[in-house]
Design a protein around this motif. Structure first.
Motif, short mmCIF file in Angstrom:
data_model
loop_
_atom_site.label_atom_id
_atom_site.label_comp_id
_atom_site.label_asym_id
_atom_site.label_seq_id
_atom_site.Cartn_x
_atom_site.Cartn_y
_atom_site.Cartn_z
N GLY A 67 3.00 5.59 2.94
CA GLY A 67 4.10 6.01 2.08
C GLY A 67 3.59 6.84 0.92
O GLY A 67 2.50 7.42 0.97
N LYS A 68 4.38 6.86 -0.13
CA LYS A 68 4.13 7.78 -1.24
C LYS A 68 3.33 7.12 -2.36
O LYS A 68 2.20 7.49 -2.64
CB LYS A 68 5.49 8.26 -1.74
N ALA A 69 3.93 6.13 -2.98
CA ALA A 69 3.30 5.48 -4.14
C ALA A 69 4.01 4.16 -4.39
O ALA A 69 5.19 4.01 -4.06
CB ALA A 69 3.42 6.37 -5.38
N PRO A 70 3.30 3.21 -4.97
CA PRO A 70 3.94 1.92 -5.26
C PRO A 70 5.07 2.09 -6.28
O PRO A 70 4.99 2.93 -7.17
CB PRO A 70 2.82 1.09 -5.88
N GLU A 124 8.18 -3.16 -7.86
CA GLU A 124 7.96 -4.43 -7.17
C GLU A 124 6.57 -4.45 -6.52
O GLU A 124 5.87 -5.47 -6.52
CB GLU A 124 9.06 -4.62 -6.12
N GLU A 125 6.18 -3.31 -5.99
CA GLU A 125 4.86 -3.21 -5.35
C GLU A 125 3.77 -3.41 -6.40
O GLU A 125 2.76 -4.07 -6.16
CB GLU A 125 4.69 -1.84 -4.68
N ASP A 126 4.00 -2.84 -7.59
CA ASP A 126 3.04 -2.99 -8.69
C ASP A 126 2.96 -4.46 -9.10
O ASP A 126 1.87 -5.00 -9.34
CB ASP A 126 3.47 -2.11 -9.86
N GLU A 158 1.21 -5.15 -3.53
CA GLU A 158 1.32 -4.91 -2.09
C GLU A 158 2.32 -3.78 -1.82
O GLU A 158 3.38 -3.74 -2.45
CB GLU A 158 1.80 -6.22 -1.42
N PRO A 159 2.00 -2.87 -0.88
CA PRO A 159 2.92 -1.77 -0.61
C PRO A 159 4.20 -2.24 0.09
O PRO A 159 4.18 -3.22 0.85
CB PRO A 159 2.15 -0.85 0.33
N PHE A 160 5.26 -1.54 -0.17
CA PHE A 160 6.53 -1.74 0.54
C PHE A 160 7.00 -3.20 0.56
O PHE A 160 7.16 -3.80 1.62
CB PHE A 160 6.45 -1.17 1.97
N VAL A 161 7.20 -3.73 -0.62
CA VAL A 161 7.76 -5.10 -0.70
C VAL A 161 9.12 -5.11 -1.41
O VAL A 161 9.73 -6.16 -1.54
CB VAL A 161 6.79 -6.08 -1.41
N ALA A 197 -0.25 1.56 3.72
CA ALA A 197 -0.86 2.03 2.47
C ALA A 197 -0.01 3.17 1.91
O ALA A 197 1.02 3.53 2.49
CB ALA A 197 -2.30 2.50 2.72
N ASN A 198 -0.43 3.70 0.80
CA ASN A 198 0.29 4.80 0.16
C ASN A 198 -0.67 5.93 -0.18
O ASN A 198 -1.88 5.72 -0.27
CB ASN A 198 0.91 4.32 -1.16
N ILE A 199 -0.11 7.09 -0.45
CA ILE A 199 -0.93 8.21 -0.94
C ILE A 199 -1.55 7.83 -2.29
O ILE A 199 -2.75 8.00 -2.50
CB ILE A 199 -0.08 9.50 -1.10
N TYR A 202 11.36 10.13 7.97
CA TYR A 202 11.98 9.96 6.65
C TYR A 202 11.49 8.68 5.98
O TYR A 202 11.13 7.70 6.64
CB TYR A 202 13.50 9.93 6.80
N HIS A 203 11.53 8.71 4.68
CA HIS A 203 11.13 7.54 3.89
C HIS A 203 12.28 6.52 3.91
O HIS A 203 13.45 6.90 3.79
CB HIS A 203 10.86 8.00 2.45
N PRO A 204 11.96 5.23 4.06
CA PRO A 204 13.04 4.23 4.09
C PRO A 204 13.93 4.29 2.84
O PRO A 204 15.14 4.05 2.94
CB PRO A 204 12.30 2.89 4.14
#
Ligand code: URA
Length: 278
Positions: free
Chosen positions: A131-134, A137-139, A143-146, A170-172, A245-247
């Motif tokens: 994905g792109k960036a946290p 919530e991810e921060d 964890e990514p995408f939570v 993971a993210n960029i 596409y991004h969710p």
């Protein structure tokens, strides 16, 4: 209501996010009524000069258009003597790389106090999602995408018979940008060598990039998502990369659910092929 400064930041972030989805706000009669995301009015970024790659194309053979990492590392090193980048290739495990990322101020954004969001999942996965960036919530969870987009991502994975634990995510960027703004080109450039090492350590067969920022960064293109999605690209001569596409975009724009569904079905089919399953 917050302070005027914060309000302006929020408005700028909103506009930037809209730009990511729609491209720049140019009025183009030919686009009116069109329901797809199009790159006719593309966001300009300075990762790379736009080239003939920009035209939408039908790729029959996978084309390697990916980021030139030696060039990227070289240009970063020029600006950072005794560079942390020299240590990336010494990381032989994900744990070692995560430790290096913890030490790497170059991965931070201008938002203070964020924690590293390194990546999560099966370290031996044959499918990696980027994905792109946290976000907030991810921060918080590291964890990514939570967040909400992450829940939709889990549903998308379940629809094609993957558990979140089967894949690696993971993210960029590995730190949250302020107000969830888009990563800046220089932030992407600084993060990319770490991500490329992470990809090599996982060594997936397939990569799914989520959203335009991810696809543009990995493929080193300035193209619209609609022109990049729907086909596999050869990535660094070693991986097959599919963009979709991004969710978070799907949560706001239902019209992109169908093309995303087509993409993830293609992904599942290719996954079964490369795993030698009928
Ligand atoms: N969006 C992303 O691109 N990554 C995340 O981890 C969460 C939301």
């Amino acid at each position: 209501m917050g302070k005027p400064d914060n309000l302006i930041d929020h408005v700028l972030t909103f506009i930037q996010n809209e730009r990511e989805l729609y491209g720049d706000f140019l009025i183009d009669q030919s686009l009116q009524g069109q329901t797809d995301e199009t790159g006719k009015a593309q966001q300009v970024h300075d990762l790379d000069p736009p080239s003939s790659n920009n035209s939408s194309q039908t790729v029959t053979e996978p084309q390697d258009t990916s980021y030139n990492e030696d060039e990227a590392k070289g240009s970063i090193k020029e600006h950072s003597p005794s560079s942390i980048y020299d240590r990336i290739d010494e990381c032989d495990t994900l744990e070692a790389l995560e430790q290096l990322c913890k030490e790497a101020d170059v991965l931070r954004t201008d938002l203070e106090g964020t924690q590293l969001v390194f990546g999560v999942g099966n370290p031996e996965a044959d499918l990696m999602l980027i994905g792109k960036a946290p976000g907030a919530e991810e921060d918080r969870q590291g964890e990514p995408f939570v967040g909400k987009a992450g829940q939709l991502l889990n549903d998308i994975l379940a629809a094609i018979n993957f558990d979140r634990e089967d894949v690696y995510i993971a993210n960029i960027l590995k730190h949250r940008p302020p107000n969830n703004r888009n990563p800046k080109p220089e932030e992407r450039k600084r993060s990319l060598p770490f991500l490329l090492r992470q990809i090599d350590l996982i060594n997936p067969k397939l990569i799914l990039s989520l959203g335009k920022v991810s696809a543009q960064t990995l493929l080193d293109k300035d193209s619209s998502l609609s022109s990049m999605r729907g086909q596999f690209h050869s990535f660094r001569n070693n991986y097959e990369l599919l963009a979709t596409y991004h969710p978070a975009a799907l949560l706001r724009h239902a019209k992109w659910k169908r093309p995303t569904w087509e993409d993830v079905q293609l992904l599942r089919k290719r996954y079964d092929e490369v795993k030698g399953r009928p």
